[in-house]
Design a protein around this motif. Structure first.
Motif, PDB file in Angstrom:
ATOM      1  N   LEU A  18      36.857  47.617  36.303  1.00 39.03           N
ATOM      2  CA  LEU A  18      36.470  46.248  36.589  1.00 39.03           C
ATOM      3  C   LEU A  18      37.576  45.272  36.189  1.00 39.03           C
ATOM      4  O   LEU A  18      38.288  45.494  35.211  1.00 39.03           O
ATOM      5  N   LYS A  19      37.678  44.197  36.926  1.00 38.71           N
ATOM      6  CA  LYS A  19      38.665  43.164  36.664  1.00 38.71           C
ATOM      7  C   LYS A  19      38.012  41.963  35.988  1.00 38.71           C
ATOM      8  O   LYS A  19      36.824  41.712  36.151  1.00 38.71           O
ATOM      9  N   GLY A  79      30.263  38.807  42.111  1.00 42.15           N
ATOM     10  CA  GLY A  79      30.527  39.382  40.789  1.00 42.15           C
ATOM     11  C   GLY A  79      29.680  38.712  39.725  1.00 42.15           C
ATOM     12  O   GLY A  79      28.759  37.941  40.023  1.00 42.15           O
ATOM     13  N   THR A  94      36.496  50.782  32.108  1.00 44.90           N
ATOM     14  CA  THR A  94      36.162  50.683  33.525  1.00 44.90           C
ATOM     15  C   THR A  94      37.327  50.110  34.337  1.00 44.90           C
ATOM     16  O   THR A  94      38.246  49.510  33.784  1.00 44.90           O
ATOM     17  N   GLN A 118      36.196  42.003  45.442  1.00 44.23           N
ATOM     18  CA  GLN A 118      35.561  40.721  45.147  1.00 44.23           C
ATOM     19  C   GLN A 118      36.593  39.702  44.663  1.00 44.23           C
ATOM     20  O   GLN A 118      36.552  38.531  45.053  1.00 44.23           O
ATOM     21  N   ASP A 132      35.010  43.650  41.007  1.00 45.38           N
ATOM     22  CA  ASP A 132      35.967  44.660  41.450  1.00 45.38           C
ATOM     23  C   ASP A 132      37.128  44.013  42.205  1.00 45.38           C
ATOM     24  O   ASP A 132      37.156  42.797  42.437  1.00 45.38           O
ATOM     25  N   ASP A 133      38.085  44.837  42.597  1.00 47.88           N
ATOM     26  CA  ASP A 133      39.296  44.333  43.256  1.00 47.88           C
ATOM     27  C   ASP A 133      38.982  43.574  44.532  1.00 47.88           C
ATOM     28  O   ASP A 133      39.564  42.518  44.810  1.00 47.88           O
TER      29      ASP A 133
END
Length: 339
Positions: free
Chosen positions: A119-120, A152, A117, A175, A172-173
């Motif tokens: 996602l970070k 998040g 994904t 957030q 995500d970026d």
């Protein structure tokens, strides 16, 4: 900020709030009606018993019981707009693509799709009031408990005994940008987070250490990463036999290299041999390493005889830097710690 500075800051209420992107970690998603059943058949963890309020560690092994990956695992809460079951795994970024591909080979007719994904992952610590204000809700205070907030997902991370509260954050970026720009949140370095993981005794399998360790050799069952009551998974017979017959003669220890010059290439130490003084044959390997203050923090796997012995251990060569033993926040206890 070094791990010593983080630890010396005291409790979560006393320590300054800090947050750092953890680019060395990546999130894999397993999505589909059979996602939980599929991972139950592949991982060392009892996925069937995992509820959405908790995360846990899990390992993925070869048929010979050697670890190919370690993961932070959780079950996503049902989404009314997209009710398809989802489970997420945080793994080392260097092996994520290969792991997703390998797991996908065994899906067969199961209704599940695996994907890396966007996602970070980030690490946050200390300053609970500041972080909670930025997060948009109460943060979990018990290890492995997680909360989904507007900012998040937050998972309470284990820590060394003297350390402030820590959280893994996933989002995500946008957030992440909002959180790291929040007033009162300091920017830290990923090395400090890695060193804090090491101090907490949490091993991360990387591309350099794949296929080297049975889970017990990196203390994985001592920190909740292995279930001995679930059904079969790759390597289960080897892992279970080692547990019930008490045949594990190797464990992972926490250490520190005082030489500052080792910092420049700390990651090159990962998978390097460990030697007992006076012996040309290695007695173990370095599992993880991270710069920490004026030295390097390491987790190293070793025979119990060497790791608990009185002779000094050296990193990388028989005359390499001396490893100064450090305490782990858990005991090397149980029948598997007999040697």
């Amino acid at each position: 900020m070094s791990v010593q500075e983080i630890l010396s800051a005291g409790t979560a209420s006393q320590a300054p709030a800090g947050m750092v992107p953890l680019d060395h970690l990546t999130v894999i998603e397993a999505k589909g009606a059979d996602a939980a059943d599929f991972l139950q058949s592949q991982l060392t963890q009892d996925v069937a018993k995992l509820d959405p309020d908790h995360a846990c560690l899990a390992g993925y092994c070869t048929a010979k019981g050697r670890m190919l990956a370690s993961a932070l695992l959780w079950r996503a809460r049902p989404d009314p707009a997209d009710p398809v079951p989802r489970l997420l795994l945080v793994v080392d970024a260097g092996l994520a693509a290969a792991l997703q591909k390998r797991l996908s080979m065994f899906v067969l007719r199961a209704k599940v799709k695996l994907a890396v994904t966007p996602l970070k992952v980030a690490g946050a610590w200390g300053g609970a009031e500041t972080l909670q204000s930025a997060a948009g809700g109460p943060l979990p205070t018990t290890d492995w408990v997680r909360a989904d907030l507007p900012s998040g997902s937050w998972i309470a991370a284990p820590r060394a005994d003297a350390g402030p509260a820590r959280w893994w954050w996933i989002g995500d970026d946008g957030q992440l940008a909002a959180l790291t720009q929040a007033a009162g949140i300091a920017h830290g370095g990923a090395d400090a987070w890695r060193a804090a993981d090491i101090a907490a005794g949490i091993p991360w399998i990387t591309a350099a250490t794949q296929d080297l360790f049975v889970p017990q050799m990196v203390n994985f069952e001592l920190i909740g990463g292995v279930s001995f009551t679930k059904g079969c998974y790759p390597g289960q017979e080897v892992v279970a036999r080692s547990h019930y017959l008490g045949k594990v003669k190797r464990r992972t220890f926490h250490g520190r290299l005082a030489q500052a010059d080792a910092q420049a290439d700390a990651q090159a130490l990962v998978a390097a041999d460990v030697f007992q003084e006076g012996d040309e044959q290695p007695c173990g390997r370095i599992v993880n390493a991270a710069p920490d203050g004026d030295g390097v923090a390491i987790l190293y796997e070793s025979t119990l005889a060497a790791g608990q012995g009185e002779l000094p251990l050296h990193a990388g060569s028989p005359i390499g830097p001396v490893i100064a033993p450090q305490a782990l926040p858990y005991a090397l206890a149980g029948n598997n710690a007999q040697g």
